[in-house]
Design a protein around this motif. Structure first.
Motif, mmCIF file in Angstrom:
data_model
loop_
_atom_site.group_PDB
_atom_site.id
_atom_site.type_symbol
_atom_site.label_atom_id
_atom_site.label_comp_id
_atom_site.label_asym_id
_atom_site.label_seq_id
_atom_site.Cartn_x
_atom_site.Cartn_y
_atom_site.Cartn_z
ATOM 1 N N THR A 122 0.819 -1.212 0.000
ATOM 2 C CA THR A 122 0.000 0.000 0.000
ATOM 3 C C THR A 122 0.855 1.266 0.000
ATOM 4 O O THR A 122 0.539 2.234 -0.708
ATOM 5 N N TRP A 123 1.945 1.266 0.771
ATOM 6 C CA TRP A 123 2.662 2.515 1.016
ATOM 7 C C TRP A 123 4.069 2.576 0.422
ATOM 8 O O TRP A 123 4.753 3.595 0.571
ATOM 9 N N LYS A 124 4.513 1.539 -0.266
ATOM 10 C CA LYS A 124 5.908 1.495 -0.711
ATOM 11 C C LYS A 124 6.283 2.662 -1.624
ATOM 12 O O LYS A 124 7.375 3.251 -1.483
ATOM 13 N N SER A 125 5.423 3.033 -2.571
ATOM 14 C CA SER A 125 5.762 4.119 -3.504
ATOM 15 C C SER A 125 5.894 5.451 -2.789
ATOM 16 O O SER A 125 6.840 6.220 -3.019
ATOM 17 N N GLU A 126 4.939 5.734 -1.892
ATOM 18 C CA GLU A 126 4.975 7.004 -1.172
ATOM 19 C C GLU A 126 6.148 7.063 -0.197
ATOM 20 O O GLU A 126 6.742 8.133 0.017
ATOM 21 N N VAL A 127 6.479 5.918 0.404
ATOM 22 C CA VAL A 127 7.634 5.887 1.308
ATOM 23 C C VAL A 127 8.910 6.206 0.541
ATOM 24 O O VAL A 127 9.748 7.004 0.986
ATOM 25 N N ILE A 128 9.079 5.588 -0.617
ATOM 26 C CA ILE A 128 10.273 5.852 -1.429
ATOM 27 C C ILE A 128 10.314 7.319 -1.863
ATOM 28 O O ILE A 128 11.373 7.959 -1.845
ATOM 29 N N ASN A 129 9.170 7.885 -2.222
ATOM 30 C CA ASN A 129 9.124 9.305 -2.593
ATOM 31 C C ASN A 129 9.548 10.201 -1.429
ATOM 32 O O ASN A 129 10.281 11.181 -1.609
ATOM 33 N N TYR A 130 9.069 9.864 -0.249
ATOM 34 C CA TYR A 130 9.402 10.651 0.937
ATOM 35 C C TYR A 130 10.905 10.577 1.227
ATOM 36 O O TYR A 130 11.558 11.602 1.495
ATOM 37 N N MET A 131 11.459 9.367 1.149
ATOM 38 C CA MET A 131 12.885 9.184 1.398
ATOM 39 C C MET A 131 13.712 9.936 0.353
ATOM 40 O O MET A 131 14.756 10.522 0.670
ATOM 41 N N ALA A 132 13.239 9.919 -0.892
ATOM 42 C CA ALA A 132 13.953 10.609 -1.969
ATOM 43 C C ALA A 132 14.013 12.111 -1.715
ATOM 44 O O ALA A 132 15.047 12.761 -1.959
ATOM 45 N N LEU A 133 12.913 12.668 -1.201
ATOM 46 C CA LEU A 133 12.893 14.099 -0.884
ATOM 47 C C LEU A 133 13.870 14.425 0.245
ATOM 48 O O LEU A 133 14.601 15.413 0.183
ATOM 49 N N MET A 134 13.892 13.584 1.266
ATOM 50 C CA MET A 134 14.738 13.861 2.422
ATOM 51 C C MET A 134 16.219 13.689 2.105
ATOM 52 O O MET A 134 17.064 14.444 2.593
ATOM 53 N N GLU A 186 17.529 13.492 -1.066
ATOM 54 C CA GLU A 186 17.876 14.088 -2.355
ATOM 55 C C GLU A 186 18.349 13.048 -3.367
ATOM 56 O O GLU A 186 19.406 13.188 -3.995
ATOM 57 N N TRP A 187 17.542 12.002 -3.530
ATOM 58 C CA TRP A 187 17.861 10.981 -4.524
ATOM 59 C C TRP A 187 17.455 11.440 -5.916
ATOM 60 O O TRP A 187 16.416 12.087 -6.094
ATOM 61 N N ASP A 188 18.227 11.036 -6.906
ATOM 62 C CA ASP A 188 17.803 11.246 -8.288
ATOM 63 C C ASP A 188 16.976 10.031 -8.730
ATOM 64 O O ASP A 188 16.803 9.069 -7.980
ATOM 65 N N GLU A 189 16.464 10.065 -9.948
ATOM 66 C CA GLU A 189 15.593 8.984 -10.419
ATOM 67 C C GLU A 189 16.328 7.643 -10.495
ATOM 68 O O GLU A 189 15.743 6.583 -10.247
ATOM 69 N N LYS A 190 17.608 7.681 -10.843
ATOM 70 C CA LYS A 190 18.384 6.442 -10.911
ATOM 71 C C LYS A 190 18.488 5.790 -9.540
ATOM 72 O O LYS A 190 18.315 4.572 -9.396
ATOM 73 N N ARG A 191 18.753 6.606 -8.515
ATOM 74 C CA ARG A 191 18.853 6.076 -7.154
ATOM 75 C C ARG A 191 17.504 5.544 -6.684
ATOM 76 O O ARG A 191 17.426 4.486 -6.057
ATOM 77 N N LYS A 192 16.440 6.251 -6.997
ATOM 78 C CA LYS A 192 15.099 5.784 -6.621
ATOM 79 C C LYS A 192 14.795 4.428 -7.249
ATOM 80 O O LYS A 192 14.205 3.554 -6.600
ATOM 81 N N GLU A 193 15.189 4.248 -8.486
ATOM 82 C CA GLU A 193 14.918 2.985 -9.175
ATOM 83 C C GLU A 193 15.710 1.833 -8.536
ATOM 84 O O GLU A 193 15.194 0.719 -8.389
ATOM 85 N N ILE A 194 16.945 2.089 -8.149
ATOM 86 C CA ILE A 194 17.746 1.073 -7.464
ATOM 87 C C ILE A 194 17.083 0.680 -6.149
ATOM 88 O O ILE A 194 16.976 -0.510 -5.816
ATOM 89 N N ILE A 195 16.626 1.679 -5.402
ATOM 90 C CA ILE A 195 15.946 1.434 -4.119
ATOM 91 C C ILE A 195 14.670 0.636 -4.337
ATOM 92 O O ILE A 195 14.366 -0.314 -3.599
ATOM 93 N N ARG A 196 13.913 0.996 -5.366
ATOM 94 C CA ARG A 196 12.641 0.325 -5.672
ATOM 95 C C ARG A 196 12.881 -1.138 -6.070
ATOM 96 O O ARG A 196 12.186 -2.039 -5.597
ATOM 97 N N GLU A 197 13.871 -1.378 -6.903
ATOM 98 C CA GLU A 197 14.159 -2.743 -7.349
ATOM 99 C C GLU A 197 14.606 -3.622 -6.181
ATOM 100 O O GLU A 197 14.213 -4.794 -6.085
ATOM 101 N N ASP A 198 15.426 -3.063 -5.306
ATOM 102 C CA ASP A 198 15.893 -3.815 -4.139
ATOM 103 C C ASP A 198 14.717 -4.182 -3.238
ATOM 104 O O ASP A 198 14.615 -5.319 -2.742
ATOM 105 N N LEU A 199 13.813 -3.236 -3.038
ATOM 106 C CA LEU A 199 12.635 -3.510 -2.215
ATOM 107 C C LEU A 199 11.766 -4.600 -2.836
ATOM 108 O O LEU A 199 11.324 -5.529 -2.133
ATOM 109 N N GLU A 200 11.511 -4.518 -4.115
ATOM 110 C CA GLU A 200 10.674 -5.524 -4.780
ATOM 111 C C GLU A 200 11.306 -6.909 -4.675
ATOM 112 O O GLU A 200 10.600 -7.909 -4.509
ATOM 113 N N LEU A 201 12.613 -6.977 -4.756
ATOM 114 C CA LEU A 201 13.311 -8.258 -4.646
ATOM 115 C C LEU A 201 13.143 -8.852 -3.246
ATOM 116 O O LEU A 201 12.870 -10.047 -3.089
#
Length: 546
Positions: A510-522, A524-539
Motif C-alpha cells: 500500500t505505502w511502498k511508492s509514497e515511502v520511497i518518494n518521501y525518502m527521496a525528498l529527504m 535528495e535521490w535522483d531517479e536512478k537512485r530511486k529505481e535502485i531502491i525500488r528494485e531492491d525492495l521488490e526483490l
C-alpha cells in the motif's frame, strides 16, 4: 547531541580518513553493536563498520525470542543456560519496549521429547538457573488445563503441559536500540561500509582497516589499536583477509520461519512443541499473525540472502499439522518467510541441532580478535567478555579504561525507572499522539514500539514533509527512522525498522511508492537512485513471499 542519521554518517565518513580509534568493530549485528556500547562507555574511542544495514544478517532473522534455551539443559549446557537465563531479565529491564514477557506452553505427549516428570524437573532447574521471579516460575498443567490454554493442540497422547515464561522481542529493533545508545555515548557507527583489507604495522600486527562506502564506492584508511571481528556468519571471510589464520572453524546452519494469518492459524498461546523427528519448534502469535520456526539444517550457500526452500516450508507445515491437526494448513497459507544463518563453532561428529550455541573468542597471530557463536539473549554478556579482553590489552599499552556499566544501562527508548511504568506510558503518550490526528490504535502502537523515544516523534510532527500523501503516523516513524535510526533504504525501513515485510505485507504494498518518494525528498535521490531502491525492495518482498 548528534542524531543517528544519514547526515551523521556522511559527516563521519568525511572526517574518517586517517582517523585513529582504540577499537574498530567489524560487524553491526547485535554482537558488534553490543561491543561498541560496552567499549565506548568504558572510555574507548570506538568505530563500528557494517557492510549491510545494522542487523541485516542473523540479528534480524532469529525466532525473535530472548530466551534461555530450555532444550540446552537436555544437552547438559548448564552454564550457558544459567548465563543466558539471567541475561533475559537484564535485557528486559533495560529495554521493556522491545522485550516482553511471554508465557510459553510446552505440551507433553506420551513418548515425546520431554516426559512429565523430566519437564517438571527441567523447568524447575531452568527457573533456578535463570533466577526467575517467583510469579513467573513454571507451572505444571493437567490435560484439561493444557487444552484450555490452547484448544488447537492435538489431544491424542497428550498427558499434560509445562507453562513457563520466556521473553518475546523484535531482534532488529533491539539491535538498532543498542546501536543508537552506543552512538549517544560517543561511538561512531556506519552501515553500508565494508572492510576490504587490513593494515599492518612493521611488526606484523593489525593496526587498521581499508574500508569502502558501499553506496558511493569511496574508500578510506582508518586505524585502530584493536580490531574486533564480530561479523557473525562472515567471521571466516574476515579471517581470510588476515595474513595469518589461527582459530576455530564455523559450521553454518540455517533456520527458517513461516508466517500465517491468524484467520488460518488462530493460535491463542505461544507454544513450544515436539516435531515428528524429535526436534522442538516454536509457534508464536504476533500482531494478527502466527509465526512458526525454526529449522536446523547445514547451510553452505549465499550468506547475504539465505533462501527459504520448498522443503523447508513443507517441513514446518508438517510439524504444524502434526501438533495442530485441526488447522490443515497448506502451502498457500504461508504469507511470508525469513531465513537466518547461525555461525556455530564446528564440532566434529555433531549434527546441526546438537552443536553448542556457546560463544568463543580467539585471537590470530596478527592480533585480530574474533568472536563467534552465541545467542541473541546473551549479546550483552558476550560484549562484556570481549571488552574485558580489550581492556586488558589496551591497559597494557597505557590506555586507561573503566569497568563495564551496561548491565544496568537503559537502551535507547528504554528509559523507564521500572518496566511496570511501560504500560501507563503507552497510554499517556498514545493519547498525546492521538491529539495530533493519529488514530488511537496506531498512536498506542507507536508509543509501544518506540518507548521513551516517543517524545522525539511527537516533536517531529511539525517537521515532517507535507509533499507526500502518507498518513501522519507513517510520516512520523519514517522521518524518525531517517533522522534518528540511520535508515538509508526502503528495505531498511520496511524490513528492519518496522518488520512490515514479514508481518504485514499488504501494508508494504500500500505505502511502498509514497515511502520511497518521501525518502527521496529527504535524502535528495535522483531517479536512478530511486529505481535502485525500488528494485531492491521488490526483490526483498518477492523473497519473503515465495
Amino acid at each position: 547531541m548528534k542524531n543517528f542519521s544519514f547526515e551523521e554518517r556522511n559527516t563521519t565518513l568525511s572526517q574518517i580518513e586517517g582517523e585513529h580509534y582504540d577499537v574498530i568493530v567489524i560487524g553491526g549485528g547485535i554482537t558488534g553493536t553490543g561491543i561498541s556500547l560496552d567499549s565506548v562507555t568504558r572510555g574507548m574511542k570506538t568505530l563500528v563498520i557494517e557492510m549491510q544495514d545494522f542487523a541485516a544478517g542473523t540479528s534480524s532473522r532469529s525466532t525473535k525470542l530472548v530466551h534461555g534455551g530450555l532444550r540446552y539443559l537436555k544437552q547438559l549446557e548448564v552454564k550457558m543456560v544459567a548465563d543466558v537465563g539471567k541475561e533475559r531479565e537484564v535485557v528486559y529491564l533495560n529495554a521493556p519496549h522491545v522485550t516482553h514477557p511471554e508465557w510459553m506452553l510446552l505440551p507433553i505427549y506420551r513418548n515425546g521429547t520431554f516426559g512429565k516428570y523430566s519437564t517438571s524437573l527441567g523447568l524447575k532447574v531452568y527457573d533456578f538457573l535463570a533466577g526467575v521471579k517467583r510469579y513467573e516460575r513454571r507451572k505444571m498443567l493437567s490435560i484439561k488445563e493444557t487444552i484450555e490454554k490452547e484448544p488447537l493442540l492435538k489431544k491424542d497422547g497428550l498427558i499434560g503441559g509445562g507453562y513457563y515464561v520466556e521473553y518475546r522481542t523484535d531482534d532488529a529493533r533491539l539491535t538498532i536500540e543498542v546501536a543508537k545508545k552506543a552512538s549517544q555515548k560517543g561511538a561512531a557507527l556506519l552501515n553500508y561500509t565494508k572492510a576490504k583489507s587490513f593494515i599492518y604495522s612493521d611488526d606484523g600486527k593489525i593496526c587498521g582497516v581499508f574500508i569502502k562506502d558501499v553506496l558511493t564506492g569511496d574508500t578510506y584508511q582508518v586505524y585502530g589499536k584493536k580490531i574486533v571481528n564480530a561479523s557473525g556468519p562472515w567471521v571466516e571471510n574476515l579471517i581470510g583477509l588476515d595474513k595469518k589464520i589461527i582459530g576455530k572453524s564455523l559450521q553454518h546452519t540455517k533456520g527458517i520461519h513461516i508466517v500465517i494469518d491468524e484467520s488460518r492459524f488462530p493460535l491463542r498461546q505461544a507454544v513450544y512443541f515436539d516435531t515428528p523427528d524429535g526436534r522442538m519448534v516454536f509457534a508464536i502469535p504476533r500482531d494478527g499473525k502466527t509465526y512458526i520456526g525454526t529449522t536446523d539444517t547445514i547451510f553452505e550457500n549465499d550468506l547475504t540472502y539465505p533462501k527459504v526452500d520448498i522443503e523447508d516450508k513443507k517441513y514446518l507445515l508438517e510439524c504444524i499439522n502434526f501438533v495442530f491437526p485441526e488447522t490443515k494448513l497448506e502451502m498457500s497459507d504461508i504469507e511470508s518467510t525469513w531465513a537466518g544463518v547461525r555461525p556455530l563453532i564446528r564440532e566434529i561428529g555433531k549434527g546441526p541441532s546438537e552443536i553448542s550455541r556457546k560463544d568463543e573468542i580467539w585471537i590470530s597471530n596478527t592480533g585480530l580478535i574474533t568472536i563467534a557463536g552465541g545467542k541473541l539473549t546473551g549479546y550483552r554478556k558476550m560484549a562484556e567478555t570481549v571488552t574485558d579482553l580489550l581492556s586488558k590489552e589496551l591497559e597494557a599499552s597505557g590506555v586507561k579504561v573503566g569497568k563495564s556499566v551496561t548491565k544496568k544501562m537503559r537502551l535507547s527508548g528504554g528509559d523507564f525507572k521500572n518496566p511496570e511504568d511501560y504500560s501507563n506510558f503507552i497510554v499517556a503518550k498514545g493519547n498525546v499522539l492521538s491529539k495530533l490526528g493519529i488514530p488511537i490504535d496506531e498512536a498506542m502502537n507507536i508509543s509501544a514500539v518506540y518507548g521513551t523515544n516517543t517524545d522525539i516523534l511527537i516533536e517531529l510532527a511539525d517537521e515532517v514533509l507535507k509533499e507526500t500523501a502518507l498518513p501522519l503516523a507513517i510520516k512520523l516513524i519514517l522521518h524518525y527512522s531517517i533522522k534518528h535510526e540511520m535508515t538509508l533504504t526502503a528495505v531498511d525501513f520496511f524490513l528492519r525498522r518496522t518488520g512490515k515485510i514479514l508481518f504485514d505485507i499488504h501494508w508494504v504494498h500500500t505505502w511502498k511508492s509514497e515511502v520511497i518518494n518521501y525518502m527521496a525528498l529527504m535524502m535528495e535521490w535522483d531517479e536512478k537512485r530511486k529505481e535502485i531502491i525500488r528494485e531492491d525492495l521488490e526483490l526483498r518482498i518477492h523473497e519473503a513471499a515465495h
